[in-house]
Design a protein around this motif. Structure first.
Motif, PDB file in Angstrom:
ATOM      1  N   TYR A  99      41.396  43.106  34.171  1.00  0.00           N
ATOM      2  CA  TYR A  99      42.145  44.100  34.934  1.00  0.00           C
ATOM      3  C   TYR A  99      43.177  43.495  35.889  1.00  0.00           C
ATOM      4  CZ  TYR A  99      38.404  47.119  33.266  1.00  0.00           C
ATOM      5  OH  TYR A  99      37.512  47.806  32.477  1.00  0.00           O
ATOM      6  N   GLY A 100      43.254  42.191  35.961  1.00  0.00           N
ATOM      7  CA  GLY A 100      44.252  41.581  36.820  1.00  0.00           C
ATOM      8  C   GLY A 100      43.668  41.067  38.111  1.00  0.00           C
ATOM      9  N   ASP A 102      40.125  40.206  50.370  1.00  0.00           N
ATOM     10  CA  ASP A 102      40.052  38.742  50.476  1.00  0.00           C
ATOM     11  C   ASP A 102      38.631  38.257  50.741  1.00  0.00           C
ATOM     12  OD1 ASP A 102      42.742  38.679  50.056  1.00  0.00           O
ATOM     13  OD2 ASP A 102      43.286  38.509  52.178  1.00  0.00           O
ATOM     14  N   ASP A 103      37.813  39.070  51.429  1.00  0.00           N
ATOM     15  CA  ASP A 103      36.426  38.671  51.680  1.00  0.00           C
ATOM     16  C   ASP A 103      35.559  38.847  50.439  1.00  0.00           C
ATOM     17  OD1 ASP A 103      36.981  38.096  54.341  1.00  0.00           O
ATOM     18  OD2 ASP A 103      36.574  40.148  54.999  1.00  0.00           O
ATOM     19  N   LEU A 104      35.883  39.848  49.600  1.00  0.00           N
ATOM     20  CA  LEU A 104      35.023  40.195  48.478  1.00  0.00           C
ATOM     21  C   LEU A 104      35.318  39.395  47.207  1.00  0.00           C
ATOM     22  CD1 LEU A 104      35.013  44.084  48.916  1.00  0.00           C
ATOM     23  CD2 LEU A 104      33.110  42.522  49.399  1.00  0.00           C
ATOM     24  N   MET A 105      36.582  39.027  46.999  1.00  0.00           N
ATOM     25  CA  MET A 105      36.934  38.356  45.742  1.00  0.00           C
ATOM     26  C   MET A 105      36.171  37.052  45.501  1.00  0.00           C
ATOM     27  SD  MET A 105      38.708  40.126  43.785  1.00  0.00           S
ATOM     28  CE  MET A 105      39.047  38.849  42.587  1.00  0.00           C
ATOM     29  N   PRO A 106      35.948  36.200  46.514  1.00  0.00           N
ATOM     30  CA  PRO A 106      35.148  34.991  46.248  1.00  0.00           C
ATOM     31  C   PRO A 106      33.733  35.309  45.765  1.00  0.00           C
ATOM     32  CG  PRO A 106      36.352  34.765  48.307  1.00  0.00           C
ATOM     33  CD  PRO A 106      36.524  36.179  47.878  1.00  0.00           C
ATOM     34  N   ILE A 107      33.154  36.413  46.250  1.00  0.00           N
ATOM     35  CA  ILE A 107      31.811  36.797  45.801  1.00  0.00           C
ATOM     36  C   ILE A 107      31.850  37.226  44.341  1.00  0.00           C
ATOM     37  CG2 ILE A 107      29.862  38.340  46.243  1.00  0.00           C
ATOM     38  CD1 ILE A 107      30.830  38.597  49.124  1.00  0.00           C
ATOM     39  N   PHE A 108      32.859  38.013  43.964  1.00  0.00           N
ATOM     40  CA  PHE A 108      32.991  38.445  42.574  1.00  0.00           C
ATOM     41  C   PHE A 108      33.216  37.256  41.650  1.00  0.00           C
ATOM     42  CE2 PHE A 108      33.633  42.729  44.245  1.00  0.00           C
ATOM     43  CZ  PHE A 108      33.040  43.503  43.265  1.00  0.00           C
ATOM     44  N   MET A 109      34.084  36.352  42.041  1.00  0.00           N
ATOM     45  CA  MET A 109      34.408  35.214  41.183  1.00  0.00           C
ATOM     46  C   MET A 109      33.221  34.259  41.021  1.00  0.00           C
ATOM     47  SD  MET A 109      37.412  35.768  40.088  1.00  0.00           S
ATOM     48  CE  MET A 109      36.874  37.479  40.083  1.00  0.00           C
ATOM     49  N   ARG A 110      32.318  34.278  41.997  1.00  0.00           N
ATOM     50  CA  ARG A 110      31.142  33.415  41.908  1.00  0.00           C
ATOM     51  C   ARG A 110      30.218  33.853  40.773  1.00  0.00           C
ATOM     52  NH1 ARG A 110      28.374  33.567  47.339  1.00  0.00           N
ATOM     53  NH2 ARG A 110      30.510  33.063  47.955  1.00  0.00           N
ATOM     54  N   TYR A 111      30.230  35.163  40.462  1.00  0.00           N
ATOM     55  CA  TYR A 111      29.331  35.690  39.437  1.00  0.00           C
ATOM     56  C   TYR A 111      30.036  35.930  38.101  1.00  0.00           C
ATOM     57  CZ  TYR A 111      26.023  36.522  43.236  1.00  0.00           C
ATOM     58  OH  TYR A 111      25.165  36.352  44.289  1.00  0.00           O
ATOM     59  N   ASP A 112      31.290  36.365  38.153  1.00  0.00           N
ATOM     60  CA  ASP A 112      31.933  36.783  36.910  1.00  0.00           C
ATOM     61  C   ASP A 112      33.449  36.734  37.081  1.00  0.00           C
ATOM     62  OD1 ASP A 112      32.422  37.737  34.434  1.00  0.00           O
ATOM     63  OD2 ASP A 112      31.493  39.691  34.708  1.00  0.00           O
ATOM     64  N   THR A 113      34.134  36.250  36.057  1.00  0.00           N
ATOM     65  CA  THR A 113      35.603  36.210  36.076  1.00  0.00           C
ATOM     66  C   THR A 113      36.209  37.161  35.051  1.00  0.00           C
ATOM     67  OG1 THR A 113      35.614  34.387  34.481  1.00  0.00           O
ATOM     68  CG2 THR A 113      35.597  33.807  36.826  1.00  0.00           C
ATOM     69  N   ILE A 114      35.342  37.894  34.309  1.00  0.00           N
ATOM     70  CA  ILE A 114      35.851  38.776  33.248  1.00  0.00           C
ATOM     71  C   ILE A 114      36.677  39.917  33.833  1.00  0.00           C
ATOM     72  CG2 ILE A 114      35.152  40.359  31.412  1.00  0.00           C
ATOM     73  CD1 ILE A 114      32.733  38.619  30.931  1.00  0.00           C
ATOM     74  N   LEU A 115      36.228  40.469  34.971  1.00  0.00           N
ATOM     75  CA  LEU A 115      36.959  41.588  35.567  1.00  0.00           C
ATOM     76  C   LEU A 115      38.376  41.176  35.942  1.00  0.00           C
ATOM     77  CD1 LEU A 115      34.179  43.115  37.854  1.00  0.00           C
ATOM     78  CD2 LEU A 115      35.162  44.144  35.808  1.00  0.00           C
ATOM     79  N   LYS A 116      38.502  39.990  36.530  1.00  0.00           N
ATOM     80  CA  LYS A 116      39.828  39.506  36.919  1.00  0.00           C
ATOM     81  C   LYS A 116      40.698  39.274  35.696  1.00  0.00           C
ATOM     82  CE  LYS A 116      42.118  35.791  39.483  1.00  0.00           C
ATOM     83  NZ  LYS A 116      41.911  34.558  40.283  1.00  0.00           N
ATOM     84  N   TYR A 148      44.350  41.772  41.199  1.00  0.00           N
ATOM     85  CA  TYR A 148      44.163  42.702  42.313  1.00  0.00           C
ATOM     86  C   TYR A 148      43.427  43.969  41.869  1.00  0.00           C
ATOM     87  CZ  TYR A 148      47.548  39.610  44.497  1.00  0.00           C
ATOM     88  OH  TYR A 148      48.196  38.505  44.988  1.00  0.00           O
ATOM     89  N   PHE A 149      42.528  43.842  40.897  1.00  0.00           N
ATOM     90  CA  PHE A 149      41.800  45.015  40.399  1.00  0.00           C
ATOM     91  C   PHE A 149      40.949  45.635  41.500  1.00  0.00           C
ATOM     92  CE2 PHE A 149      38.540  41.803  40.074  1.00  0.00           C
ATOM     93  CZ  PHE A 149      37.351  42.487  40.285  1.00  0.00           C
ATOM     94  N   LEU A 150      40.399  44.812  42.395  1.00  0.00           N
ATOM     95  CA  LEU A 150      39.537  45.328  43.451  1.00  0.00           C
ATOM     96  C   LEU A 150      40.329  46.154  44.457  1.00  0.00           C
ATOM     97  CD1 LEU A 150      36.590  45.327  44.285  1.00  0.00           C
ATOM     98  CD2 LEU A 150      37.025  43.301  45.673  1.00  0.00           C
ATOM     99  N   ALA A 151      41.503  45.667  44.847  1.00  0.00           N
ATOM    100  CA  ALA A 151      42.344  46.424  45.772  1.00  0.00           C
ATOM    101  C   ALA A 151      42.779  47.748  45.151  1.00  0.00           C
ATOM    102  CB  ALA A 151      43.566  45.589  46.155  1.00  0.00           C
ATOM    103  N   GLU A 152      43.088  47.732  43.862  1.00  0.00           N
ATOM    104  CA  GLU A 152      43.480  48.971  43.176  1.00  0.00           C
ATOM    105  C   GLU A 152      42.308  49.951  43.104  1.00  0.00           C
ATOM    106  OE1 GLU A 152      44.834  47.599  39.430  1.00  0.00           O
ATOM    107  OE2 GLU A 152      46.665  46.656  40.222  1.00  0.00           O
ATOM    108  N   LEU A 153      41.100  49.428  42.889  1.00  0.00           N
ATOM    109  CA  LEU A 153      39.923  50.290  42.845  1.00  0.00           C
ATOM    110  C   LEU A 153      39.652  50.923  44.205  1.00  0.00           C
ATOM    111  CD1 LEU A 153      37.557  51.248  41.065  1.00  0.00           C
ATOM    112  CD2 LEU A 153      36.275  49.255  41.832  1.00  0.00           C
TER     113      LEU A 153
END
Length: 470
Positions: A211-212, A194-208, A214-219
């Protein structure tokens, strides 16, 4: 940019930049009597020329609000410039200061109304700009107080004598952790999602999208001996993420990039082929030629020492006469003075010989201009891979200057690896972490649409010792 507020409620928007030579006049206008008592009488131009780092703080109108100058040796002559570490270690052995992690403040001036805020902003900028810096020392006469500004950021360590004056000087220190601390790095947990996803979404939404949600939690859950996920945190909140993997496609990298300077990112092996057979044969032939030429030169010297026979002298003189006649005929042609038949016959003989020579040389030139397509040799590395790769990296913009804090931790996860590699698309803007990597040169046959960057474990060394060779 930062906002400073004075005690009277005035607001100034300020930014820091490197000090320039045209700032000298404004810096002098900010010097007070108290400044001279703290730092001594200074030649500002000379000080800026010698400074390791000089920072100027300006407002939005480019008016100078403050300036600070830092050097890598103490002022007031309390120690030799090349031997101050032992003096400060004796003062406090708990401070691991070295020439690589320490600077000394030789000057600070500021507009009185904003002096406290300016001082803190400059120190924060300095620590942000120099990641290896951990300590800033300030040395003043022991009978002087620091004043209302510097005392807010410096703490006294002790007193030391001066090499020039018969008085003691007080040593004050400013620590990094008070202004721009190192980040705490640890293994990632699913709770960090939950702390990291806003940082990822600020730069790029392609990963979400790919891969869905919850790709970060799965990783993070998929970690094993070959795959690790780490985070950096501030006050218990994750502000950066890095995923690393020990599986690297070495064959593809060897085909696309010149990795010779790093031995192919592999450990040395007895069966490595580092030179082509042609290069080896050329080297051996060159060695043989050097040996034979040295022997031949010795024989020539011996022959020159022998007397020359009369017949040999006549042959040499005849050759010289013929060469002179040829040069005269060519000169006559160039000047337009050829009129006699004898001269024309001589010229025809010379031109015929020249034409034959030119025909031969032109054929040899053609053979040089149109060579066969060269076959470039590629070294063959048979040792085990010495590299791991960064698969995913992201950090909050406010803390990106501390990106290198990740590297110590990830190298500890792969204690048997010496290199860290990362590949990026060609047009990716350079960010703080990549500034510490070396960009590899691709082969002209490379088809990858990515650049390769390499970081060696030795880049983490913080101290270098020099000594006499034996």
């Amino acid at each position: 940019m930062s906002v400073l507020t004075s005690p009277r409620g005035k607001v100034e928007v300020v930014h820091c930049r490197r000090t320039e030579s045209q700032d000298v006049y404004c810096i002098k206008s900010l010097i007070r009597k108290f400044t001279c008592k703290l730092f001594g009488k200074l030649n500002i131009i000379y000080l800026l020329e010698k400074a390791n780092l000089a920072v100027t703080l300006c407002n939005d109108k480019e008016e100078i609000m403050a300036q600070a100058t830092f050097l890598d040796y103490p002022n007031w002559n309390v120690a030799k410039q090349d031997d101050w570490v032992s003096v400060f270690r004796e003062l406090d052995s708990d401070i691991p200061c070295t020439p690589l992690n320490t600077l000394f403040m030789h000057l600070f001036v500021a507009v009185d109304e904003y002096s406290v805020g300016c001082c803190k902003e400059i120190l924060r900028t300095v620590y942000k700009a120099v990641p290896e810096l951990h300590f800033i020392f300030l040395i003043v006469p022991s009978y002087m107080s620091l004043g209302s500004t510097l005392i807010t950021v410096f703490d006294q360590v002790g007193n030391i004598p001066c090499l020039t004056y018969e008085e003691d000087f007080a040593v004050h220190i400013c620590h990094r952790h008070s202004h721009y601390p190192q980040l705490h790095v640890r293994k990632a947990r699913v709770e960090d999602h939950d702390d990291l996803m806003p940082i990822f979404m600020r730069y790029d939404t392609i990963l979400k999208e790919t891969y869905g949600e919850y790709f970060l939690a799965e990783l993070i859950e998929a970690q094993d001996e070959e795959n690790h996920a780490v985070v950096c945190e501030v006050e218990g909140t994750a502000v950066g993420f890095m995923s690393v993997c020990s599986r690297v496609n070495m064959q593809l990298l060897h085909e696309c990039f010149d990795l010779g300077p790093f031995h192919g990112l592999c450990f040395p092996h007895p069966d490595d082929v580092l030179e082509s057979p042609q290069d080896l044969s050329v080297r051996r032939s060159q060695d043989a030629e050097l040996r034979s030429s040295s022997q031949g030169s010795q024989k020539i010297v011996e022959e020159l020492q022998e007397p020359v026979s009369p017949d040999t002298m006549e042959n040499i003189q005849g050759n010289i006469a013929r060469e002179a006649a040829s040069e005269e005929a060519l000169t006559a042609v160039q000047s337009g003075n050829v009129s006699e038949p004898e001269d024309i016959e001589k010229l025809s003989d010379i031109s015929t010989g020249y034409a034959q020579y030119h025909h031969v040389s032109s054929r040899s030139l053609a053979s040089l201009v149109l060579p066969e397509e060269p076959v470039h040799f590629r070294p063959i590395y048979r040792g085990a891979s010495a590299a791991f790769c960064i698969q995913l990296f992201c950090i909050d913009e406010k803390y990106e200057a501390r990106s290198l804090d990740f590297m110590n931790f990830v190298f500890s996860l792969f204690s048997d690896k010496n290199f860290c590699v990362i590949s990026l698309p060609h047009l990716t803007p350079e960010f703080f972490l990549i500034q510490n990597f070396v960009k590899m040169v691709p082969f002209n046959t490379c088809t990858l649409e990515q650049d390769l960057y390499v970081f060696h474990r030795a880049g983490l060394l913080k101290n270098i010792c020099l000594g006499r060779s034996s």
